[in-house]
Motif scaffolding. Structure first.
Motif, short mmCIF file in Angstrom:
data_model
loop_
_atom_site.label_atom_id
_atom_site.label_comp_id
_atom_site.label_asym_id
_atom_site.label_seq_id
_atom_site.Cartn_x
_atom_site.Cartn_y
_atom_site.Cartn_z
N PHE A 271 -4.46 1.61 -1.68
CA PHE A 271 -4.73 0.24 -1.62
C PHE A 271 -5.08 -0.07 -2.67
CE2 PHE A 271 -5.41 -4.26 1.05
CZ PHE A 271 -3.57 -4.75 1.26
N GLY B 29 0.74 -1.37 0.36
CA GLY B 29 0.53 0.04 -0.29
C GLY B 29 0.75 1.38 -0.17
N MET C 141 -5.86 0.38 5.19
CA MET C 141 -5.02 1.49 4.77
C MET C 141 -5.60 2.57 4.57
SD MET C 141 -1.93 0.77 4.03
CE MET C 141 -1.71 2.24 2.24
N ALA D 214 -0.64 -7.94 0.84
CA ALA D 214 0.00 -6.82 1.26
C ALA D 214 0.99 -6.99 2.40
CB ALA D 214 -0.80 -7.02 2.65
#
Ligand SMILES: Nc1ncnc2c1ncn2[C@@H]1O[C@H](COP(=O)(O)OP(=O)(O)OP(=O)(O)O)[C@@H](O)[C@H]1O
Ligand SMILES: Nc1ncnc2c1ncn2[C@@H]1O[C@H](COP(=O)(O)OP(=O)(O)OP(=O)(O)O)[C@@H](O)[C@H]1O
Ligand SMILES: [Mg+2]
Ligand SMILES: [Mg+2]
Lengths: 238, 291, 293, 261, 368
Positions: free
Chosen positions: C197, C113, E89, E155
């Motif tokens: 993201f 992200g 996020m 991630a």
């Protein structure tokens, strides 16, 4: 006294606020050709749709061969033997001509091939185009296909909504000849037609409609002579 | 060479997944004129039923039956939605697309909420089966063989059904214009339900084949493949069964070759790049639209 | 203003922009999912430019819009007049490819992200300003010959081109404007959230936007103005126990709306009916307009 | 032929659909200011001819000259802009009012760049819009449909749709108007009206090509008639000549019509 | 701690994914938080007031996450979640802006460091904790020179993969990476590709279900030595065991939790968990929020927090500082301390899987 095939007793139909039929009664007897005549929006199509069960009937009754078919589902009406040639050359446009005809013989799977032969005999063009996708046919060819497809279902009563629409004069007379042949073979015919002259010449009995009502009725020949009818529908000076 | 052949076989088995799903998807397009985005989700749901049945019995017949029956029931149950839709919207394929996406959402949500605590399910490891072929890396399992053969056979069968039989013609006629179909005497509701039931039947069989091929299923499985299924169907030409077969297998092979040879992180993107390029060059699909 | 309302209003503005970006190409019958890619690209660009190069907000907004337009421009040469589902697939594949590209780009944070986009003041005000401008633009398009041409293309491409409408150019124009709107929305989105993201831009987003558009009504630009706040606000007011079935509620709501109100909440016909109420004296109205000028 | 120049001519125009020769080396010349009838049996290729000359279908062979410009393979919208308007056999209306439908015909009415005109020059835009609206109203008035202007187009019946189509084609002041079966489905009264409309259009300086199966209409209004069959021209002449041409009788009119005429 | 508590109950919001594709994970995280709260409440709560976990759904949607965060950001002392990464996020910047400490569900320091000091991570940086485990595994399989690592890009996992490779490199083992697409449904092509590298072992850095399927595929392609396979902690989840079953026998796995441990507290947690989940064993993530709630309890007890909205800002800071530097915290299994929000001495267990259960092999302290 001829036997009654179809009897429509005082039906009315409306599209929302628009009253398309108002207390309309007609009868079709065995072996008879009945013409429905009337200008645009007179309600001819609405009447045929109501008989076919495509439009809800608010009041009145429709009796076919002794059975009440008021507000019966369309496929049952068709199954009981009423064949409708719908307005405006409706075909299954993604299917081939042959398939269109085969589907038309839905209720008589055994007799499809023999019916096919007789349809192709009446409409040689269709034979030539049998493997073409119906949507790419010319307007007239589609109309012929539509008629052929209805004939495939061996109706006991044939209803035609402006079958001559978009056809060449020669083909029109052919179509009327075919219809007459069918009639001679015993099919009663209910014909809705704008072309009043053709319709009156062709029919045994006729109904003249206007704005959802039957104005005149009687033997076609008589109506031809009726000055009011002549004036309104046969172009005055004919 | 050995590796290449092995990858090719892998591609075929991956392709067979796409073939089966695209077939069902195309079937819904042809018989009902709807974009059934949720079709893969339905199949996955049937895999859950199949798995549930396995808990009670090992009888293969009952398991298959449960899978098929459930898929038929669910598919028939959503028929009224699409029927009402086509009444209101004519034949607007785009609207059916949107509605089916929400059905997919719904099914995924039910699976991730209420079934097996939302966890993936797994079938007995012997379901995936012994190898039918085994030379070093070149192996092909029974499950893979079933799926591949099943896929090709199903395409042939349904092609025959739709384009060569009376019932198939009736399905197509109905999907194109239900008013006209009723005018010529086709019982609309009955036939529609039958067509959905047949697509459901295929879905049920597909679910069993997948269970044997993949050995497990998860709530997100439907989402993973749904988009590729739509892509393959469009690539082949919407509703084109034969094209779906070819493109499904091709995508499977392309994808597994990409996974097998191309720099890792990009393999999937490359399969999509191919689809993109073909779509840009041939917007009508490779084999022509057939609905 | 309480943060809940702030975010509710901001997301409403952004989603209306996105829905309009969907709406415009759908005028010519195309479900243009590519706009989500535009949004993604522009969001990442804006984030990067604001953090790394300290670009001012207004500039990033402009460049973000331009990027959105550019992304739509290139494929539109091929799909300006393509059938709907080709456009769908092009949109979805580009989204997927772009996502993969970002996931593999370290500078953009990859799968981890992208963090730390600077905050801006008055974002909400600016968002609604942008929304107003965009709305005016679309209103103008809708009520001009472009809009009429689009409606014509929607029903019959052949008839439209026989009327002199360049179907492809019209499609391209709409796609590019849609790209611009999505780019704008993307920029605002980046600044609103403050981090990005790859998963933010996925099939779910497309699904939600389509639901909003179709539930609101795809034949006018006004439908989404109602449906977006409803969809956005629903989960804020529902109790938690019910809200955990929100997806199901959304899905069922959409299906019901589409079934009961075929054209969505607001349809063209409705607007025309309302217009008729006010058109009691049609002639005088137009004359008045004439005098004013 | 008339002494005036020709507005449209085709040279060896052919169109084949996988085996079907819809048009076969067709040479047709249409004189300016005429009502030119095009008749022929069903499937003769009349609609295909329209589609080819209006640019919707690329010809397989041959060339089309419109207004002395070679328009072969030009896109349909360019040809339309050059002044070729047309109607379709199956009219489809957009879901809006009748007036809007007619206004849709004026896409290229304003010569300014669309973006500029409606973003940068609101005043110009508004004036244009008003002119468009006015012109559309005039066209509807011309066809006697003024009262229907604010009706919803979906509710129109067949005949009204045809009229709207014609209005839509007329608003752009075309030089040539192609009418594909404008009277199909009309009664005698409406047909009479339509005759007047077609003549009126011609008198306002627009050349008309008319496809129709209504022989009386063709005979009454056309100055010149071309008969095609299987994509080939089988006869040409003024209506009287055509009616008595045995080839035409055999292929198109059938015995009944001949007897009458 | 003498000030008077003004609240009736300690409301602790939990921004969790209760709907959407990974609702199953959200469910057991919520379960463990509620269990901790119930335990605490049974013993009289904190400062005499019960703890109430308020479940808020993020639905894995950034917009929902941020709006849920907006609901609590001006009134909560501390928050659990958000879950998962996409929601972290989206929602964390808002928490940071308003100074709210969130106990985010990430096992690595990358996210935590970005939102410093408002996020707490459950493990020290992956570059410290993970290498020793991988090195330990390599040393148990002498002769291993080259391994293939299957990596799913999700991630922080690529970062964990790098830490694995670093650990292996420290004992002279080379790593080749093969990416596992997130939406992969079959794994044959990847496994063939891996085997073509002629590796001596495999590291699986992908979701549990995918890891299990890769192991099954490996066996199908003739790989029999299961001890040369190691699975990373995030895959220590139910689907690994239900999908892989007997094919997992002999596979190594590392995790932050030893489910065979026999302390009373752990056994009772485990039994309750199994009862609530149809007999399934707890996995590493199931205990995270149990510990969190206890950590919050400790913070509330040991700081003069009253819950008074007027003092929100300073009380938040007190709790934050307490938790970020908590000393000798007794988790459900281990006892550890944190420095600046990062555990300093929390180790990792290495297990071998036998008959569907993990068997303890070793315990590794993080690299200093
Ligand atoms: N779907 C509909 N919705 C609303 N009104 C309708 C609809 N269909 C027909 N009507 C109205 O009902 C009346 C009768 O129409 P109908 O189509 O039956 O006439 P018709 O005699 O068949 O005319 P035509 O010769 O044009 O085919 C007309 O006023 C028409 O406007
Ligand atoms: N896309 C197509 N594919 C194949 N054949 C076609 C296609 N379009 C038209 N045809 C065929 O070309 C021939 C000419 O068709 P066209 O529509 O031009 O006839 P038409 O003269 O307009 O007839 P009608 O008066 O019945 O409308 C027809 O036989 C038709 O079947
Ligand atoms: Mg009628
Ligand atoms: Mg024609």
């Amino acid at each position: 006294m001829k036997k009654n095939v179809l009897r429509v007793e005082g039906i009315s139909v409306s599209y929302g606020p628009i009253q398309a039929l108002d207390d309309v009664s007609i009868e079709v007897d065995e072996g008879e050709i009945v013409s429905l005549v009337g200008a645009n929006g007179a309600g001819k199509t609405s009447l045929l749709r109501a008989i076919m069960g495509l439009q809800k009937v608010h009041t009145g009754r429709i009796v076919f061969m002794g059975n009440d078919i008021t507000n019966t589902s369309t496929d049952k009406v068709a199954g009981s033997g009423i064949g409708l040639i719908p307005e405006g050359h409706l075909v299954f446009s993604t299917m081939t001509v042959l398939e269109n005809l085969q589907v038309g013989g839905y209720h008589y799977p055994q007799e499809v091939s023999s019916s096919l032969e007789s349809v192709f005999e009446s409409f040689p063009v269709l034979y030539k185009r049998r493997n073409q996708i119906a949507g790419t046919l010319s307007g007239g060819e589609q109309q012929m296909l539509s008629i052929g497809r209805t004939l495939m279902s061996k109706p006991k009563l044939l209803m035609a909504d402006e079958p001559s629409l978009g056809l060449a004069p020669k083909v029109i007379s052919e179509i009327f000849n075919i219809l007459r042949d069918l009639n001679e073979k015993g099919y009663p015919i209910l014909l809705a037609e704008q072309n009043a002259k053709k319709a009156l010449e062709f029919g045994d009995h006729a109904y003249v409609m206007e704005t959802g009502r039957v104005l005149f009725q009687g033997p076609a020949k008589e109506l031809m002579g009726n000055p009011k009818v002549r004036h309104a529908y046969l172009g005055g000076n004919v | 060479m050995e590796i290449f052949v092995a990858q090719l076989l892998n591609g075929l088995s991956l392709g067979s997944i796409y073939v089966l799903l695209v077939l069902g998807f195309n079937l819904m397009l042809v018989v009902a004129k709807i974009i059934q985005f949720a079709y893969p989700h339905l199949v996955v749901l049937s895999m859950y039923v199949c798995w549930g049945m396995l808990k009670y019995t090992n009888n293969m017949f009952l398991v298959v039956l449960a899978s098929i029956v459930s898929c038929v029931i669910v598919n028939v149950a959503i028929e009224p939605i699409f029927r009402a839709l086509s009444k209101k919207h004519g034949l607007d394929i785009n609207v059916s697309f949107v509605v089916s996406i929400s059905i997919a959402l719904l099914i995924t949500d039910v699976m991730s909420h209420a079934l097996n605590y939302g966890f993936p399910i797994a079938f007995p490891t012997d379901w995936v089966g012994k190898s039918v072929l085994n030379f070093g890396l070149i192996t092909f399992s029974v499950g893979q063989a079933y799926a591949l053969i099943g896929g090709i056979a199903a395409v042939a069968l349904f092609f025959y059904l739709l384009y060569r039989t009376r019932q198939g013609r009736v399905f197509r006629a109905l999907s194109e214009n239900s008013v006209l179909a009723s005018i010529i005497g086709i019982p609309v509701v009955k036939t529609r339900i039958l067509s959905y039931a047949i697509a459901g039947l295929l879905g049920g069989v597909t679910a069993v084949l997948f269970a044997r091929l993949l050995g497990s299923a998860s709530p997100s499985l439907g989402d993973f493949v749904a988009m590729k299924v739509v892509a393959v169907s469009i690539l082949a030409g919407l509703g084109n069964l034969k094209g779906g077969l070819v493109c499904g297998l091709l995508l499977g092979i392309a994808e597994s070759l990409a996974m097998g040879y191309l720099p890792g992180s990009w393999s999937n993107a490359i399969a999509f790049m191919m689809i993109l390029i073909i779509m840009l060059i041939k917007p009508e699909g490779l084999f022509g639209i057939q609905i | 203003m309480s943060p809940v309302i702030y975010y509710f209003l901001s997301f409403t503005a952004i989603n209306i922009l996105m829905c309009w970006a969907f709406y415009l190409p759908y005028r010519v019958g195309q479900l243009h999912h590519l706009v989500v890619s535009c949004m993604m690209a522009s969001a990442y660009f804006s984030g990067y430019a604001a953090r790394q190069w300290s670009w001012p907000f207004a500039l990033t907004l402009l460049v973000g819009t331009a990027i959105g337009m550019l992304i739509c421009l290139l494929p539109s040469f091929a799909i300006g007049d393509a059938p709907c589902f080709t456009v769908v697939i092009v949109g979805l594949t580009v989204l997927f490819i772009m996502k993969t590209a970002i996931e593999n780009t370290r500078a953009l944070g990859g799968t981890l992200g992208f963090f730390g986009i600077p905050q801006v003041n008055n974002l909400l005000l600016l968002a609604y300003l942008c929304l107003a401008v965009a709305g005016l633009l679309i209103y103008r398009i809708d009520n001009s010959r472009l809009g009429r041409a689009a409606s014509m293309v929607f029903v019959d491409r052949d008839a439209a081109s026989a009327l002199g409408v360049d179907v492809k150019r019209l499609g391209m124009l709409f796609q590019i404007i849609a790209g611009g709107l999505a780019g704008l929305a993307g920029s605002l989105y980046a600044f609103l959230i403050g981090s990005l993201f790859p998963e933010f831009f996925n099939l779910g987003v497309i699904g939600t936007l389509m639901c909003m558009l179709f539930a609101g009504g795809h034949s006018t630009m006004w439908g989404v103005v109602i449906s977006v706040p409803v969809f956005e606000g629903l989960h804020l007011i529902l109790p938690t126990a019910v809200a955990s079935w929100l997806q199901v509620i959304y899905a069922v709501t959409l299906i019901v709306v589409i079934l009961v109100l075929p054209g969505g909440l607001i349809t063209k016909k409705m607007l025309v009916k309302v217009g008729e109420r006010f058109r009691a004296r049609p002639q005088t109205v137009s004359i008045k307009g004439g005098i004013k000028e | 032929m008339t002494t005036k120049g020709s507005i449209l001519s085709t040279v060896g125009l052919s169109k084949h659909f996988s085996g079907v020769k819809a048009l076969d080396k067709l040479d047709i010349t249409v004189g300016e200011g005429q009502i030119h009838g095009l008749i022929g049996p069903n499937g003769a290729g009349k609609s295909t001819f329209f589609n080819v000359i209006s640019g919707l279908l690329p010809p397989s062979e041959g060339e089309v000259y419109f207004n002395s410009v070679n328009t072969t393979n030009l896109p349909a919208h360019t040809i339309a802009r050059m002044g070729l308007g047309r109607t379709f056999q199956a009219a489809r209306m957009m879901a809006d009012t009748v007036l809007e439908n007619v206004m849709a015909g004026m896409y290229y009415y304003c010569e300014t760049d669309p973006i500029r005109s409606f973003i940068l020059q609101p005043r110009v835009f508004r004036t244009q819009e008003r002119e468009i609206r006015q012109k559309a109203m005039e066209a509807l008035d011309f066809l006697g449909m003024k009262d229907s202007a604010h009706r919803w187009a979906d509710d129109l019946v067949w005949v009204e749709r045809q009229l709207v189509q014609i209005a839509r084609a007329l608003v752009l002041d075309p030089k040539l108007l192609l009418l594909d079966e404008p009277t199909s489905g009309m009664g005698i009264m409406e047909t009479e009206e339509m005759k007047g409309v077609i003549r009126h259009v011609r008198d306002s300086g627009v050349t008309v090509i008319l496809v129709s199966h209504d022989v009386s209409l063709v005979v009454d209004v056309c100055d010149w008639v071309t008969v095609i069959n299987f994509g080939e021209k089988i006869s040409e002449g003024n209506p009287r000549q055509i009616q008595n041409d045995p080839k035409v009788m055999e292929a198109y009119l059938g015995e009944e019509e001949c007897v009458e005429s | 701690p003498s000030s008077k508590v003004v609240v009736d109950q300690w409301e602790i919001p939990f921004l969790n994914c209760l709907t959407g594709p990974i609702a199953s994970i959200g469910e057991y995280m919520a379960w463990s938080a509620h269990r901790a709260a119930d335990e605490i409440n049974q013993k009289g709560g904190v400062k005499g007031k019960p703890i109430k976990i308020v479940d808020l759904d993020t639905g894995v949607s950034p917009e929902k996450a941020i709006e849920q965060m907006a609901k609590i950001v001006n009134k909560s002392l501390v928050a659990l979640g958000p879950v998962p990464e996409a929601c972290i996020m989206a929602a964390m910047p808002l928490a940071v802006k308003n100074g709210l400490l969130c106990m985010i569900a990430s096992t690595t320091y990358e996210y935590q460091s970005q939102f410093f000091p408002y996020a707490v991570a459950w493990d020290s940086g992956s570059d410290k904790t993970l290498p020793p485990v991988l090195a330990g595994w390599a040393q148990r399989n002498p002769g291993m020179k080259r391994v293939v690592q299957f990596v799913e890009r999700w991630a922080c996992w690529p970062g964990m993969a790098d830490a694995h490779a670093a650990g292996l490199a420290s004992v002279g083992v080379k790593t080749v990476e093969i990416e596992v697409p997130t939406d992969a449904v079959t794994f044959g092509p990847l496994v063939v590709r891996a085997l073509a590298q002629k590796p001596d072992g495999f590291v699986l850095t992908c979701t549990s279900e995918k890891a299990a399927k890769i192991i099954i595929e490996l066996e199908k392609y003739g790989w029999t030595d299961k001890s040369k396979i190691i699975v990373f902690s995030s895959a220590d989840d139910m689907p690994l065991y239900t999908t892989g079953r007997e094919k997992l026998n002999g596979v190594y796995i590392y995790s932050y939790l030893d489910s065979q441990m026999e302390t009373e507290r752990w056994v009772s947690f485990k039994e309750a968990y199994k009862r609530a989940h149809g007999g399934m064993e707890p996995v590493s993530l199931s205990t995270v929020y149990y510990d969190c709630v206890y950590m919050i309890k400790e913070a509330l007890e040991n700081t003069p927090v009253t819950g008074d909205p007027k003092k929100l800002k300073e009380e938040r800071t007190m709790i934050r500082e307490y938790i970020r530097n908590i000393q000798n915290f007794e988790g459900v299994q281990l006892t550890w301390s944190m420095k600046d929000g990062v555990p300093t001495d929390k180790g990792t267990f290495l297990f071998i899987i036998k008959d569907g259960a993990k068997q303890y092999v070793d315990y590794f302290k993080p690299w200093k």
